[in-house]
Design an enzyme around this catalytic site. Structure first.
Site, PDB file in Angstrom:
ATOM      1  N   GLY A  55       5.372 -11.259  -9.641  1.00  0.00           N
ATOM      2  CA  GLY A  55       6.204 -10.877 -10.773  1.00  0.00           C
ATOM      3  C   GLY A  55       6.542  -9.399 -10.782  1.00  0.00           C
ATOM      4  O   GLY A  55       6.779  -8.782  -9.737  1.00  0.00           O
ATOM      5  N   CYS A  56       6.527  -8.805 -11.985  1.00  0.00           N
ATOM      6  CA  CYS A  56       6.993  -7.425 -12.139  1.00  0.00           C
ATOM      7  C   CYS A  56       6.174  -6.414 -11.342  1.00  0.00           C
ATOM      8  O   CYS A  56       6.663  -5.330 -11.030  1.00  0.00           O
ATOM      9  CB  CYS A  56       6.965  -7.042 -13.619  1.00  0.00           C
ATOM     10  SG  CYS A  56       8.128  -7.974 -14.644  1.00  0.00           S
ATOM     11  N   VAL A  57       4.938  -6.741 -11.005  1.00  0.00           N
ATOM     12  CA  VAL A  57       4.091  -5.794 -10.284  1.00  0.00           C
ATOM     13  C   VAL A  57       4.425  -5.730  -8.798  1.00  0.00           C
ATOM     14  O   VAL A  57       3.967  -4.824  -8.080  1.00  0.00           O
ATOM     15  CB  VAL A  57       2.595  -6.166 -10.475  1.00  0.00           C
ATOM     16  CG1 VAL A  57       2.177  -7.306  -9.559  1.00  0.00           C
ATOM     17  CG2 VAL A  57       1.693  -4.961 -10.286  1.00  0.00           C
TER      18      VAL A  57
END
Length: 351
Positions: free
Chosen positions: A138-140
């Protein structure tokens, strides 16, 4: 030693003012006759002015099932990914045949053969290029991807490695779903890509910042706060209101311990390259780290201009830092992102 040679961001072809997207979501999500006041307030508070989408807004109603949605993802990801990688290699002064490793990350669609495999021929990469497709971070993943390139290049100092992120978040939006999580996601997320070219220690042509070190951290009992529920209609967002509180509780101690391992403290950081997760998340980061006024200006500006691009977002902020606010030579920067797990990824840079 890993040096970042180039970063290129690309955006999906259809650009819209936030109000256009709000109006579309009101049509497809809210039951007829529902007061849209809550939706309007959510979208106004997101601090997003414009976003890009892979398809024209009217086309989303024609995507009848997850298969059609995922087909659109594959087509868009290959096109946008080719653009991002090609431009990043040009900026680095390298050719596709120089690439030894291609890492691809996304959390907004799936493909087998993976998107990276589909790019080898069109981009002119070598048939023996090593490929690492990554799903689920995801965003990481923008920060984690740079960290994993660094791990690889420490053992392959003559190599060139490329990270490609493509996130077509609009394709995950759930029609006829008026849940708060879906409406918040619809207010924040946009479509885009980014590519990072990194070189090992013996590739002396690169002139960008050096990766000094990295750190990953999973926080206990937070698996439920962010991610997807996989449903018959595709990816249904899980977005708990407690995410900013998790950041306030854990981030400062992680950052301080990581910097201390390298003989640094927060006041030594000349550039904070932070993922633009959303206003509440950014306010939590600023509060937890007691950042000086303006430290995250580029992050806030990216959020306003294109929204949250999931894993590609922090790479867009890195590009903007290199182009608009490059720190003095010899100073330190910290690239950081957070994502499902719930987790953080920290990358220490030196200019």
């Amino acid at each position: 030693m890993t040096r970042i040679a180039a970063v290129h961001g690309a955006l999906a072809p259809h650009r819209h003012a936030q109000r256009e997207i709000t109006d579309m979501i009101a049509r497809v999500c809210l039951p007829e006759g529902t007061d849209r006041g809550v939706l309007d307030r959510l979208h106004d508070s997101a601090k997003v002015k414009t976003r890009h989408t892979a398809l024209p807004l009217d086309s989303y109603a024609e995507l009848r099932d997850f298969g059609a949605v995922n087909d659109a993802f594959i087509e868009g990801a290959v096109s946008l990914g080719a653009e991002a990688v090609g431009a990043a290699l040009d900026a680095a002064g390298l050719s596709p045949r120089d690439v030894d490793l291609l890492m691809f990350t996304s959390v907004t669609g799936i493909a087998t053969p993976s998107v990276d495999a589909r790019l080898v021929g069109p981009l002119g990469l070598r048939p023996d290029v090593k490929r690492v497709p990554v799903f689920g971070l995801g965003c990481v993943a923008g920060a984690a991807g740079i960290a994993r390139l660094h791990d690889y290049l420490l053992g392959r100092p003559d190599d060139v490695a490329v990270l490609l992120s493509v996130e077509l978040c609009s394709l995950t939006f759930q029609r006829s779903d008026a849940s708060p999580a879906n409406l918040v996601a619809g207010a924040l997320f946009g479509d885009g890509a980014a590519a990072v070219v990194a070189c090992g220690a013996r590739r002396t042509a690169a002139t960008g910042p050096v990766v000094v070190g990295t750190r990953s951290h999973l926080y206990p009992d937070t698996e439920h706060v962010l991610g997807w529920d996989i449903t018959a209609s595709g990816f249904r967002v899980v977005l708990d209101a407690s995410v900013p509180d998790v950041v306030r509780k854990h981030l400062a101690a992680d950052v301080d311990a990581f910097l201390a391992d390298h003989g640094l403290c927060r006041r030594d950081i000349a550039a904070w390259v932070c993922h633009p997760g959303g206003p509440k998340l950014l306010e939590a980061v600023e509060e937890a780290l007691e950042l000086p006024c303006g430290a995250l200006n580029l992050t806030w500006s990216s959020l306003a201009a294109v929204g949250n691009l999931s894993s590609a977002s922090v790479l867009h902020v890195l590009r903007d830092t290199l182009e608009q606010r490059r720190p003095p030579v010899g100073t330190a920067g910290l690239l950081l992102a957070m994502g499902p797990g719930f987790c953080s990824e920290l990358v220490l840079l030196r200019w």
